[in-house]
Design an enzyme around this catalytic site. Structure first.
Site, short mmCIF file in Angstrom:
data_model
loop_
_atom_site.label_atom_id
_atom_site.label_comp_id
_atom_site.label_asym_id
_atom_site.label_seq_id
_atom_site.Cartn_x
_atom_site.Cartn_y
_atom_site.Cartn_z
N ARG A 67 0.90 -1.36 -0.12
CA ARG A 67 -0.05 0.06 0.02
C ARG A 67 0.83 1.02 0.01
NH1 ARG A 67 -3.58 -2.95 -1.31
NH2 ARG A 67 -5.74 -3.40 -0.42
N HIS A 102 -0.68 -0.40 -9.79
CA HIS A 102 -1.41 -1.15 -9.01
C HIS A 102 -1.73 -2.40 -9.97
CE1 HIS A 102 -3.80 -1.47 -4.94
NE2 HIS A 102 -3.29 -2.55 -5.43
#
Lengths: 316, 316
Positions: free
Chosen positions: B231, B279
Site C-alpha cells: 500500500r 497497481h
C-alpha cells in the site's frame, strides 16, 4: 608446468589473477602467463576465440585447450586446430543461474507486458495490464545441456509450463520434475507445437546453424515470443524480421547476434518488438571457472578423465 | 439467500458472472445482484471500498462482508462499519504467484541493471553489465503473510538471500527452507541491517502507516532498492525522494500509491530512479476467488469457522 592464457579480443587480467591461486589450491605449481608470439610451448591453454597464429605456434604441443565459455564454436572454427587436441568447455560455474535469471526476466516481461507499462510511465499514463497466467504459457527450451536444464527448472519453479528439447533422449523417470523432455525421436515439430515462448540454448553446430527459420517459427503458437541466449547464427535474421512483421512472433529478446557487437545499422537495434542486449546473459565467473579448470588440469596430469570434453563429431 | 456485489469504483461484471456459478457448485442457491440504494437487506456482501451509503443501509444486517482483495484497509476505514461484522479477505487465490512474478521482475531488473541495457539499446549502444550475484544480494520481505511467503520462496528459488519479517514469530523448524524469519522480538532494525532490497508486503494498519521513513531506509545497505507492492501509505513519499537524492536508495519500483491513480503532477512519475506501475502486481483472479468465497459462505451457513477473517485489533 606452463599455462598460456589467450583471450583474443578480451582482457586476460582476471584470469591471470585467479588461475595461479586456483592451481596452487589444486596442488599444482605452474607458470601462468598471457601468450605472446614466440613464447615457449605451453602444456595447457585457456582461451577465447584463439587466433590462427596461436594455433600455429601452440596447438600441436598442448595437452588440452580450455574454453572460457560454455560454447566452443569460437574454437572449433579456427584453422590449425589439431583433431586430437582435447577441447574442454566451462561447465556451468555460475553461468546457469545468470542465464536462468536473464530468461526469467525476458519471459516475465513478455507475459505481463511490463515494457508496455514502463512506456506508459514515460507518458504518465495510469493504465492496466492484460491478465496473465504462467501455467497457461508453454515455454520450450531448445538445448537441454547444463545451462538449458537450469533455465528450464527455474521457469518451472516460476510456474510456467516447460518443455525441453535436445538431440539425445533423457530418462523421464530421472528428469527434472515438471519439465517435459523431447528429443530427435519425437521430432522438432512436436516440440514446437503450441509453444508460447521459444528459448534458444543450443550450441552452434553444423546442425543448428540457421535452424530457426520462418517455417520453424510458424510451428509455434501464434503469436509466440523468441528468446535467444545461445548464438546469433542459430537464427536467420531476415526470417525473424518476417515472423515479427507477419505476426507469427509477438516479439523477441536477443542477447546474441551473427556479428558482435551488433552493427549500428542492423535493423534489430530499432525494431519496436525486439529487445537487444550485448551478449551479457551469462558472464563467465572467473574465480569459479578458474577453480574448475585447475581441478581438471590436476586430474589430467594424474591421467584421469574429466567432464566437459567436446565431442568433435557433434560439435559440442 | 441474498448476496450483494458492491465494487465501488470498479466493474462488478466478472463477479456477477462467476459468483452464481460458484455458489451453485458449493450447493447454494442465491440471489446475486449488484447493490443499489434502497435494495432489500443482503445476507452477505462482496465489496471493494464500500461507500458510506452502502454501510448505512446494509452493514448492520450482513452476516459477513468479503473483500475482493487481500488488503482490507479499503473497508476498515469506512464510517458505519459495525464492530461485530466479520470482514473476510481473499486468501491467495492466484495472487501470490502474480506478486512473486512482479517482485522477481523488479529484483532481477535492478540486480542486473536491465533498464540501463534497454536504455542503451535506444542509443544503439553495445555496452556491458555489472557483475551480479543473487546469492550476495539480500532481499527483505516486510510482511510474511500468504503473499509475502510466496514472494520470499520464489526469490529464494532464484538464488537471492532472503529474509522475512512479520509481527509474530514463526517456527524456524517448520519454515520455508532458506528463508530467515524475523519478528518483533528481533526488532525491525535487525531485519533492515544489510538489506540490498526491501520488499513491502505488509498490510496497511495504524502500525504500518508511514512506517517507511528516511531513517528506516538509512538502516538498509547503501544503496538499497525498494519494491512496494503493498500500500502506498506505508511509505512517506517525501522521505523516499530524499533517500533517492542522498543515495540511500539506488531506485524503487512502486506499484501502489497514496492516491490512485497516481496524480499526473506527482514527482514519482518522472523520477529517473523510480519505476511506476498502475497497481497491477496482483490482480484478483475472479473465478478462483469466487469459488473461495462461495465455499466460505457455505461453511458459514453451516455454522463452521472460516479462515481469512480480519482481526480488527491488528487491522488485518
Amino acid at each position: 608446468m606452463k599455462i598460456a592464457i589467450h583471450i583474443n579480443g578480451g582482457r586476460p587480467d582476471s584470469w591471470l589473477a585467479a588461475l595461479p591461486e586456483a592451481l596452487r589450491a589444486a596442488g599444482l605449481g605452474a607458470d601462468v602467463s598471457v601468450w605472446a608470439p614466440g613464447d615457449a610451448q605451453a602444456d595447457f591453454a585457456i582461451s577465447w576465440s584463439p587466433s590462427p597464429a596461436f594455433m600455429a605456434e601452440q596447438a600441436a604441443g598442448l595437452q588440452a585447450l580450455f574454453s572460457v565459455g560454455a560454447g566452443v564454436d569460437h574454437i572449433l572454427g579456427v584453422p590449425g586446430l589439431p583433431d586430437s587436441l582435447p577441447i574442454i568447455r566451462v561447465e556451468d560455474a555460475g553461468m546457469g543461474a545468470q542465464m536462468a535469471h536473464y530468461v526469467s526476466w525476458a519471459a516475465l516481461r513478455h507475459l505481463y507486458g511490463f515494457d508496455t507499462l514502463q512506456a506508459a510511465q514515460r507518458e504518465r499514463r495510469w493504465t492496466s495490464r492484460l491478465f496473465a497466467e504462467a501455467d497457461r504459457c508453454t515455454v520450450g527450451v531448445l538445448g537441454m545441456g547444463v545451462l538449458g536444464e537450469q533455465v528450464a527448472a527455474t521457469l518451472d519453479g516460476l510456474g510456467f509450463a516447460v518443455r525441453g528439447f535436445s538431440r539425445s533422449a533423457r530418462d523421464p523417470q530421472a528428469y527434472i520434475p515438471g519439465v517435459q523432455h523431447m528429443d530427435a525421436s519425437h521430432g522438432l515439430d512436436a516440440f514446437l507445437d503450441g509453444l508460447n515462448m521459444l528459448v534458444l540454448l543450443a550450441p552452434l553446430t553444423r546442425e543448428t546453424q540457421d535452424l530457426i527459420t520462418l517455417a520453424v517459427l510458424r510451428r509455434t503458437a501464434r503469436p509466440s515470443y523468441l528468446i535467444n541466449v545461445a548464438r546469433g547464427a542459430l537464427v536467420v535474421d531476415s526470417d525473424l524480421l518476417a515472423a515479427l512483421d507477419e505476426g507469427t512472433l509477438a516479439g523477441a529478446t536477443l542477447d546474441v547476434f551473427r556479428t558482435e557487437p551488433l552493427p549500428e545499422s542492423h535493423p534489430f537495434w530499432t525494431h519496436p518488438k525486439i529487445t537487444v542486449t550485448p551478449h551479457i546473459s551469462a558472464k563467465t565467473v572467473v574465480s569459479t571457472s578458474a577453480t574448475q579448470i585447475a581441478g581438471k588440469i590436476a586430474a589430467l596430469t594424474r591421467g584421469e578423465a574429466v567432464s566437459g570434453v567436446v565431442d568433435r563429431s557433434r560439435g559440442y
